[in-house]
Design an enzyme around this catalytic site. Structure first.
Site, mmCIF file in Angstrom:
data_model
loop_
_atom_site.group_PDB
_atom_site.id
_atom_site.type_symbol
_atom_site.label_atom_id
_atom_site.label_comp_id
_atom_site.label_asym_id
_atom_site.label_seq_id
_atom_site.Cartn_x
_atom_site.Cartn_y
_atom_site.Cartn_z
ATOM 1 N N CYS A 155 0.838 -1.198 0.000
ATOM 2 C CA CYS A 155 0.000 0.000 0.000
ATOM 3 C C CYS A 155 0.875 1.251 0.000
ATOM 4 C CB CYS A 155 -0.926 0.021 1.205
ATOM 5 S SG CYS A 155 -2.000 1.486 1.264
ATOM 6 N N LYS A 195 1.792 -9.508 0.034
ATOM 7 C CA LYS A 195 1.446 -8.736 -1.170
ATOM 8 C C LYS A 195 2.371 -7.527 -1.219
ATOM 9 C CE LYS A 195 -2.413 -6.881 -3.848
ATOM 10 N NZ LYS A 195 -1.811 -5.608 -4.281
ATOM 11 N N ARG A 292 -9.764 -3.114 -9.336
ATOM 12 C CA ARG A 292 -10.845 -2.184 -9.652
ATOM 13 C C ARG A 292 -11.832 -2.730 -10.669
ATOM 14 N NH1 ARG A 292 -7.631 -0.475 -5.727
ATOM 15 N NH2 ARG A 292 -8.362 1.500 -4.893
#
Length: 430
Positions: A155, A195, A292
């Site tokens: 992130c 991740k 998305r």
């Protein structure tokens, strides 16, 4: 039991940044290779246990060939409910939840961690930079029976990688990530994964990415990495720009498959439909993660996962039938958090893209805006807003899958970076 809801970073109790440690060489009289072998031996049992955990999960569910990316304020329990109604096999991820939130909200964990059992297989993603809190958070999450624990090292949000000093910033401290993954694995009975991005700012060479993967996997039981194939820029650009400005480098991902044959890698970034997901799988990816596109166009993306990715028969459910099932869920959960949360707007948010590129979509969204002001139930909302959608759209089943970009991975083999050469001494920290 209340279902899980919001995991906003604003709910964190502030905590101090940890300094990112730089590797220092040991005195010259210490044999580097011997020291690193000792480290690997100390984690061998954990790795074997983690391998067994992974085998147990795979035996219970289809493998994570396709997963929906964790997205803050988007992949909440409501969206995951919709996603599971459309696809039975896609792996679902929670929003990133800070370890501090779990620890400090111990008396209110259902709001953050609970989910309907239909959402399996589901992965909890946590973030943080405090090993004690990461350990406590993992233990607390065990009661909710997630199928995997994922650690966020990707992130780029200023609130996370800046003020919070975790997320993608942790790629600069692989030793800490290895320690965190060992702590997570030691406190859970399910597999663990990381991740991450392919780099951070000027630390974006293929060798630096390999150093991160090698150190984390050698110092912990981590065998699965989800790779967002863009680097992150921490110079103040928005998370949205961090998904567009840094170029995709799929050659880094496919080079990892070559250089780490004992690990599993899921590709993320720039993949928008099942046709492109299948292209990645055919090129050698162990799994594909879509973000998305799966949120904004759930019907056309998730609707093809079970048949095109997993080879199962089509459900033949119509949009109307999906919405009927979702209405039952939505009206049952309204107000269960207290203070009128979740409300109709919260529950309907994941549905707004359900008619993407269909006749009536624009009118549907206008009617939805008006209905939010008046409707107190999901049923009344649908009665008011769905008149915008023609019956032929509501009663249609999934049609053919959209055609993806044929050249997405066509030339990647010809531009792979040189093979990574493992440097064992880099594992040893003073």
């Amino acid at each position: 039991m209340k279902f899980s809801g919001y995991t906003l970073i604003s709910s964190f109790t502030p905590f101090h940044c940890i300094p990112l440690k730089k590797p220092r060489r040991l005195p010259l009289d210490i044999n580097f290779k011997t020291a690193s072998k000792i480290r690997r031996l100390s984690t061998y049992n954990q790795k074997q246990q983690n391998h067994c955990k992974a085998e147990m999960v795979v035996a219970k569910y289809p493998p994570p060939l396709f997963s929906v990316a964790p997205m803050m304020e988007w992949t909440d329990v409501h969206y995951r409910t919709l996603a599971r109604l459309i696809s039975k096999h896609a792996w679902l991820y929670t929003e990133m939840l800070a370890a501090e939130t779990i620890v400090y909200q111990e008396a209110n964990l259902d709001r953050f961690l609970a989910f309907p059992p239909e959402q399996h297989p589901i992965v909890l993603q946590i973030g943080g930079n405090n090993l004690d809190n990461i350990a406590k958070a993992t233990k607390l999450a065990n009661a909710y029976n997630y199928d995997e624990i994922n650690f966020n090292c990707g992130c780029p949000s200023p609130r996370v990688a800046g003020h919070g000093c975790f997320g993608v910033r942790l790629m600069l401290d692989p030793k800490f990530v290895g320690e965190a993954m060992s702590v997570i694995a030691a406190n859970t009975d399910v597999p663990v994964s990381v991740k991450c991005r392919i780099g951070v700012d000027d630390h974006d060479s293929y060798n630096e990415l390999c150093d991160f993967i090698y150190k984390v996997s050698a110092l912990s039981p981590t065998r699965h990495f989800i790779i967002h194939s863009r680097k992150a820029l921490l110079n103040g650009i928005s998370p949205a720009d961090n998904r567009k400005i840094p170029p995709l480098k799929y050659e880094y991902f496919f080079a990892l498959l070559r250089d780490f044959p004992d690990l599993k890698f899921t590709i993320n970034g720039g993949i928008n439909c099942v046709d492109e997901a299948n292209a990645a799988l055919k090129a050698g990816a162990h799994g594909v993660m879509v973000g998305r596109a799966a949120y904004h166009n759930p019907w056309n993306v998730l609707g093809h996962v079970d048949t095109a990715i997993y080879g199962t028969p089509a459900s033949n459910l119509t949009r109307r039938q999906i919405l009927e099932k979702y209405q039952v869920y939505g009206d049952a959960i309204l107000g269960t958090y207290g203070n009128d949360r979740p409300n109709v707007r919260d529950v309907i948010k994941p549905i707004l893209g359900f008619f993407y590129f269909e006749p009536g979509n624009s009118l549907w969204k206008r009617k939805a805006d008006a209905a939010f002001l008046r409707c107190k139930t999901v049923k009344s909302f649908f009665e008011e807003a769905l008149v915008a959608i023609p019956d032929r759209v509501l009663d249609s089943t999934i049609t053919e899958a959209p055609i993806g970009r044929e050249d997405l991975f066509a030339n990647v083999e010809g531009i792979l970076p040189p093979p990574y050469e493992t440097r064992e001494e880099e594992l040893v920290y003073a």
